[in-house]
Design an enzyme around this catalytic site. Structure first.
Site, mmCIF file in Angstrom:
data_model
loop_
_atom_site.group_PDB
_atom_site.id
_atom_site.type_symbol
_atom_site.label_atom_id
_atom_site.label_comp_id
_atom_site.label_asym_id
_atom_site.label_seq_id
_atom_site.Cartn_x
_atom_site.Cartn_y
_atom_site.Cartn_z
ATOM 1 N N ASP A 53 -4.028 22.056 8.030
ATOM 2 C CA ASP A 53 -3.442 21.006 7.193
ATOM 3 C C ASP A 53 -3.877 19.903 6.889
ATOM 4 O O ASP A 53 -3.554 19.269 5.784
ATOM 5 C CB ASP A 53 -2.214 20.828 8.138
ATOM 6 N N TYR A 56 -5.792 19.877 3.642
ATOM 7 C CA TYR A 56 -4.772 20.162 2.622
ATOM 8 C C TYR A 56 -4.159 18.607 2.259
ATOM 9 O O TYR A 56 -4.131 18.401 1.224
ATOM 10 C CB TYR A 56 -3.714 20.911 2.814
ATOM 11 N N ASP A 57 -3.732 17.803 3.375
ATOM 12 C CA ASP A 57 -3.349 16.680 2.971
ATOM 13 C C ASP A 57 -4.094 15.781 2.467
ATOM 14 O O ASP A 57 -3.928 14.861 1.539
ATOM 15 C CB ASP A 57 -2.568 16.067 4.743
ATOM 16 N N SER A 102 12.440 16.838 4.329
ATOM 17 C CA SER A 102 11.477 16.675 5.170
ATOM 18 C C SER A 102 11.502 15.556 5.881
ATOM 19 O O SER A 102 12.500 14.635 5.642
ATOM 20 C CB SER A 102 9.914 16.858 4.177
ATOM 21 N N LEU A 103 10.446 15.269 6.748
ATOM 22 C CA LEU A 103 10.567 14.199 7.745
ATOM 23 C C LEU A 103 9.322 13.022 7.444
ATOM 24 O O LEU A 103 7.999 13.679 7.002
ATOM 25 C CB LEU A 103 10.387 14.532 9.148
ATOM 26 N N GLU A 137 13.372 15.667 20.092
ATOM 27 C CA GLU A 137 13.347 17.092 20.270
ATOM 28 C C GLU A 137 11.928 17.571 19.738
ATOM 29 O O GLU A 137 11.388 16.880 18.986
ATOM 30 C CB GLU A 137 14.235 17.768 19.052
ATOM 31 N N LYS A 139 8.882 19.149 17.810
ATOM 32 C CA LYS A 139 8.943 19.498 16.310
ATOM 33 C C LYS A 139 8.226 20.726 16.315
ATOM 34 O O LYS A 139 7.198 21.002 16.720
ATOM 35 C CB LYS A 139 8.172 18.541 15.435
ATOM 36 N N ASP A 141 7.177 24.362 15.359
ATOM 37 C CA ASP A 141 6.120 24.625 14.444
ATOM 38 C C ASP A 141 6.301 26.239 13.770
ATOM 39 O O ASP A 141 5.700 27.223 14.328
ATOM 40 C CB ASP A 141 4.600 24.792 14.702
ATOM 41 N N ARG A 160 13.738 27.088 3.033
ATOM 42 C CA ARG A 160 13.984 25.936 2.304
ATOM 43 C C ARG A 160 13.538 25.823 1.076
ATOM 44 O O ARG A 160 14.024 25.076 0.362
ATOM 45 C CB ARG A 160 12.909 24.997 3.222
ATOM 46 N N GLU A 197 14.541 26.149 12.908
ATOM 47 C CA GLU A 197 13.408 26.323 12.880
ATOM 48 C C GLU A 197 13.331 28.026 13.314
ATOM 49 O O GLU A 197 13.601 27.975 14.359
ATOM 50 C CB GLU A 197 12.306 25.559 13.472
ATOM 51 N N TYR A 249 18.531 22.859 14.671
ATOM 52 C CA TYR A 249 18.354 21.278 14.965
ATOM 53 C C TYR A 249 19.272 20.336 14.226
ATOM 54 O O TYR A 249 19.211 19.236 14.118
ATOM 55 C CB TYR A 249 16.781 20.880 14.798
ATOM 56 N N LYS A 338 3.659 12.907 15.378
ATOM 57 C CA LYS A 338 3.014 13.923 15.255
ATOM 58 C C LYS A 338 1.809 13.884 16.370
ATOM 59 O O LYS A 338 1.272 12.723 16.708
ATOM 60 C CB LYS A 338 2.134 14.199 13.963
ATOM 61 N N CYS A 432 -32.927 38.684 26.357
ATOM 62 C CA CYS A 432 -31.955 37.334 26.858
ATOM 63 C C CYS A 432 -32.739 36.059 26.642
ATOM 64 O O CYS A 432 -33.725 35.859 26.772
ATOM 65 C CB CYS A 432 -31.965 37.547 28.160
ATOM 66 N N CYS A 435 -33.939 34.489 29.945
ATOM 67 C CA CYS A 435 -34.968 34.987 30.916
ATOM 68 C C CYS A 435 -36.056 36.216 30.193
ATOM 69 O O CYS A 435 -37.003 36.597 31.043
ATOM 70 C CB CYS A 435 -34.494 35.682 32.089
ATOM 71 N N CYS A 450 -27.285 40.453 29.373
ATOM 72 C CA CYS A 450 -28.596 40.345 29.958
ATOM 73 C C CYS A 450 -28.785 41.221 31.159
ATOM 74 O O CYS A 450 -27.842 41.159 32.164
ATOM 75 C CB CYS A 450 -29.067 38.969 30.427
ATOM 76 N N CYS A 456 -32.017 36.448 36.401
ATOM 77 C CA CYS A 456 -32.000 35.473 35.333
ATOM 78 C C CYS A 456 -31.339 34.335 35.918
ATOM 79 O O CYS A 456 -30.083 34.107 36.436
ATOM 80 C CB CYS A 456 -30.827 36.156 34.420
HETATM 81 S S1 IVH Z 1 14.750 17.817 11.341
HETATM 82 C C1 IVH Z 1 16.622 15.572 7.913
HETATM 83 N N1 IVH Z 1 14.121 18.474 13.589
HETATM 84 O O1 IVH Z 1 10.153 19.815 10.189
HETATM 85 C C2 IVH Z 1 15.844 16.104 8.915
HETATM 86 N N2 IVH Z 1 13.055 19.087 11.592
HETATM 87 O O2 IVH Z 1 8.962 17.892 8.175
HETATM 88 C C3 IVH Z 1 15.476 17.443 8.670
HETATM 89 N N3 IVH Z 1 11.221 20.695 12.007
HETATM 90 O O3 IVH Z 1 11.147 21.372 7.347
HETATM 91 C C4 IVH Z 1 14.674 18.059 9.572
HETATM 92 N N4 IVH Z 1 11.214 20.812 14.280
HETATM 93 O O4 IVH Z 1 11.388 22.640 9.570
HETATM 94 C C5 IVH Z 1 13.850 18.411 12.342
HETATM 95 N N5 IVH Z 1 13.356 19.189 15.755
HETATM 96 C C6 IVH Z 1 13.485 19.231 14.305
HETATM 97 C C7 IVH Z 1 12.385 19.960 13.961
HETATM 98 C C8 IVH Z 1 12.025 19.860 12.541
HETATM 99 C C9 IVH Z 1 10.675 21.372 12.906
HETATM 100 C C10 IVH Z 1 10.594 20.802 10.642
HETATM 101 C C11 IVH Z 1 11.671 21.351 9.746
HETATM 102 C C12 IVH Z 1 11.486 20.698 8.474
HETATM 103 C C13 IVH Z 1 10.202 19.708 8.872
HETATM 104 C C14 IVH Z 1 10.262 18.370 8.332
#
Ligand code: IVH
Length: 695
Positions: A53, A56-57, A102-103, A137, A139, A141, A160, A197, A249, A338, A432, A435, A450, A456
């Site tokens: 990731d 990619y970012d 997203s967050l 909470e 996060k 995956d 999503r 999730e 969540y 993160k 080996c 030895c 070995c 050895c």
């Molecule tokens: S809240 C408006 N809570 O993270 C808030 N997201 O980058 C919406 N994710 O696509 C997300 N654990 O799939 C929330 N405890 C959690 C989460 C969570 C994983 C993922 C979620 C979302 C991505 C946001």
């Protein structure tokens, strides 16, 4: 390092002076867009990402920066213009009534404090006023889904997608046991959309990949792709076979009913209606509470049953959330804190073969140093020759290296699209590397070995390191480097030689002095009083781990009987099968092993014998399953575990209906709450002590 491996370096314009700036920029834009499209396809459509990731970012950020500098060159089909998944045409599409957001991310304490400051300022909270409460909470995956319940009945499940439109995966989510098809209890809104999730628990992921490997099928690179890939199966029967789970969540669109005014209470309420929420969620006070939560979850990360990549903090009060609102695609009232990335890209500079305690040759990649999982990594394991061949790792390759928790860093895969023209393939050495003895590979074995055994020096060093290790004789202060030195000068050849070491010679070794030599002599002396199980484990008999050593000690009660046991009588011991029995028998049949044991005992190594237990399966705690939570003052968790095992009990990592006792020490985790909920017997430290002593 990274920019030098990317196709275009930052100083491109200097290195290609013949081109005009805009021609160079156009080519660079095109290349970045092509690369990102390629990786989008691998990730979202094939569920088989090729790069981590973070890489990619980085590509995305490079493209964004370039487009900001040249807004006239932005095209509507640029990947920056649509951040989200590619819709899969095979599924119907579902417009989300409320967008799935997203967050924002925080990668450091400072970034989190900035977030908190912005929130408090926007809410105009007076200084000294009651501290802001956050719902904290993990996060998760996995893959985000939206579930719609009409009058309590599950009517739709969607991915999503790009945030405004997702794919209809109703048939697939219906196969997940954790997704209720009907809500329970009463009082739910007539139309209730929830978001959560879907994930594949770590154990299920490992088991799935093991099976896939054995069948020669494709494995998943990580639990997140496993979850996403499983949700996108066209045949729901295939989804049903995958070990998926879900935690909810958030709520989406709600009609015909009310919900509580705090996010944490909403989740409690959802839980009461039968929806699963994460047991590790908590409510914390202010930014300090957030940081403490981050630390606590980081410490438990490896033992959680699911994969996470950080924690999420959400302003708990819904009115405050409304006041804060949103920026573009993310709420202002939440942030993801993160963890450092666990996967990075680097280059293989060489591959060496390390020789372990049992002679097994492990290929280890020497890497261009890279910061990953919070440390700089310059070596990574390739496990064994089959893995090396399967991954086709060559010198000069760009590879993904992964470092998760305390686990040794490993090479995950090669980024073949970045393979240079000239690479060097790796072959299993015939001799080996330490030895020079012959290397062989037994039928059905993964490891090449070995053949020199303790002749050895590498095997000797490793065997000695094992002998002194914490769970074996536990000689504090006799580290790996010291053992290697002593082996190199031929001062120790077998474990028995350790007990002949003298203060003066130790004091003269590298990085030693009077004091440390004295300390080491005391530690060697103290290690002489041990247990039969530890002693057996320390001998390093192949296939005899701690549990088998404990079973052997309990079954026979004394060493003589173990040494003279036939393979048949060894088979009567709990968890000893034919292979283990033959290894044990062969070990004690070797006269040099017997003479080392005699010398060890002559040097004063001792333990108390016990009454043999006719059936080692039948200890006083046989059939009882324990879970440990919190810390105990009188012993470490390991010791507690050993004691339970020695009495025939079992110790598992998580509380379930099958748990008989939860031992709860200082600062217990969520396992305690779960035990209370399931009405499982909870033992205090004192009660646990009594139980051990009475048995
Ligand atoms: S809240 C408006 N809570 O993270 C808030 N997201 O980058 C919406 N994710 O696509 C997300 N654990 O799939 C929330 N405890 C959690 C989460 C969570 C994983 C993922 C979620 C979302 C991505 C946001």
């Amino acid at each position: 390092m990274i920019f030098s491996t990317a196709i275009w370096s930052r100083d491109f314009n200097h290195t290609v002076p013949a081109m005009t700036v805009s021609a160079a920029t156009r080519i660079k834009l095109q290349s970045l867009r092509d690369q990102i499209r390629h990786h989008n396809h691998r990730y979202h459509v094939l569920d088989d990402p090729e790069i981590p990731d973070v890489e990619y970012d980085r590509l995305m950020r490079q493209l964004q920066t370039l487009e900001e500098q040249h807004p006239d060159l932005i095209t509507s089909d640029s990947p920056t213009q649509r951040v989200g998944d590619e819709a899969i045409t095979a599924f119907g599409t579902v417009p989300h009534k409320m967008p799935m957001l997203s967050l924002d991310n925080a990668f450091s304490e400072d970034e989190l404090r900035n977030f908190h400051r912005r929130v408090t300022e926007r809410l105009e909270l007076a200084e000294g006023a009651e501290r802001l409460r956050y719902s904290a909470e993990p996060k998760l995956d996995g893959a985000a889904v939206s579930l719609l319940y009409e009058n309590g009945k599950l009517v739709r499940g969607a991915t999503r997608g790009d945030g405004s439109t997702g794919e209809d995966i109703t048939h697939n989510v219906r196969t997940i046991e954790g997704v209720p098809l009907r809500l329970i209890s009463y009082g739910y809104p007539s139309s209730l959309e929830v978001r959560g999730e879907v994930f594949m628990p770590k154990a299920g992921f490992e088991a799935y990949n093991d099976r896939a490997r054995a069948a020669g099928d494709k494995t998943f690179v990580n639990p997140r792709n496993a979850a996403a890939g499983s949700l996108r199966q066209l045949d729901p029967k295939l989804t049903a076979e995958r070990p998926l789970d879900i935690y909810i969540y958030a709520v989406g669109h709600v009609e015909g009913g009310d919900l509580p005014e705090r996010h944490s209470e909403i989740l409690d309420q959802l839980q009461d209606w039968g929806l699963k929420t994460c047991p590790e969620r908590s409510v914390v006070d202010g930014v300090e509470g957030c940081l403490a939560y981050y630390d606590a979850i980081s410490a438990r990360r490896d033992s959680l049953r699911y994969e996470i990549d950080g924690v999420v903090y959400k302003v708990d009060n819904i009115l405050q959330q409304r006041k804060l609102g949103f920026v573009s695609r993310a709420p202002r009232w939440a942030i993801a804190h993160k963890f450092p990335a666990q996967e990075e890209l680097t280059i293989v500079q060489g591959v060496e073969f390390q020789v372990g305690r049992t002679g097994a040759l492990t290929p280890v990649a020497r890497l261009e140093p890279v910061f990953v999982g919070g440390v700089t990594v310059s070596n990574a394991t390739l496990h064994n020759i089959d893995e090396l061949r399967r991954k086709d790792v060559r010198v000069g390759d760009t590879v993904i290296v992964r470092r998760a928790g305390d686990v040794i860093p490993e090479v995950v895969s090669v980024v073949t699209s970045r393979r240079p023209k000239k690479t060097r393939r790796i072959h299993l050495p015939k001799k080996c590397p330490v030895c020079g003895s012959v290397v062989t590979r037994e039928e059905g074995e993964v490891a090449a070995r070995c053949t020199a055994g303790l002749y050895c020096s590498a095997q000797r060093s490793e065997a000695l390191k094992h002998f002194v290790s914490r769970r074996a004789l536990d000689i504090d202060g006799l580290g790996g480097k010291m053992i290697e030195q002593l082996v190199a000068i031929d001062r120790i050849q077998t474990p028995a030689d350790i007990f002949q070491l003298q203060h003066d010679e130790l004091a003269e070794m590298d990085r030693m002095g009077e004091k440390s030599a004295q300390k080491l002599i005391r530690a060697i002396e103290a290690s002489k009083t041990t247990t039969l199980a530890r002693f057996l484990y320390a001998l390093g008999i192949r296939e005899v781990g701690e549990t088998t050593a404990i079973s052997l000690a309990a079954h026979f009660g004394n060493l003589d009987d173990i040494m003279s046991a036939t393979e048949d009588s060894l088979l009567a011991v709990a968890d000893v099968g034919p292979v283990v029995a033959s290894r044990i028998h062969a070990f004690f049949a070797e006269s040099h092993n017997r003479s080392v044991i005699t010398r060890l005992i002559k040097s004063g190594v001792r333990w108390s014998d016990s009454e043999p237990q006719a059936d080692a399966d039948a200890g006083p705690l046989t059939g009882k399953t324990f879970v440990l939570t919190g810390s105990l003052s009188s012993m470490s968790r390991d010791e507690a575990k050993q004691k339970i095992l020695a009495l025939g009990g079992k110790v598992t990592g998580s509380v379930s209906g099958k748990t008989d006792f939860v031992v709860s020490g200082e600062k217990p985790g969520s396992k305690l709450a779960k035990a209370q909920k399931l009405q499982i017997a909870i033992l205090t430290e004192r009660e646990f002590d009594n139980l051990l002593n009475d048995n």
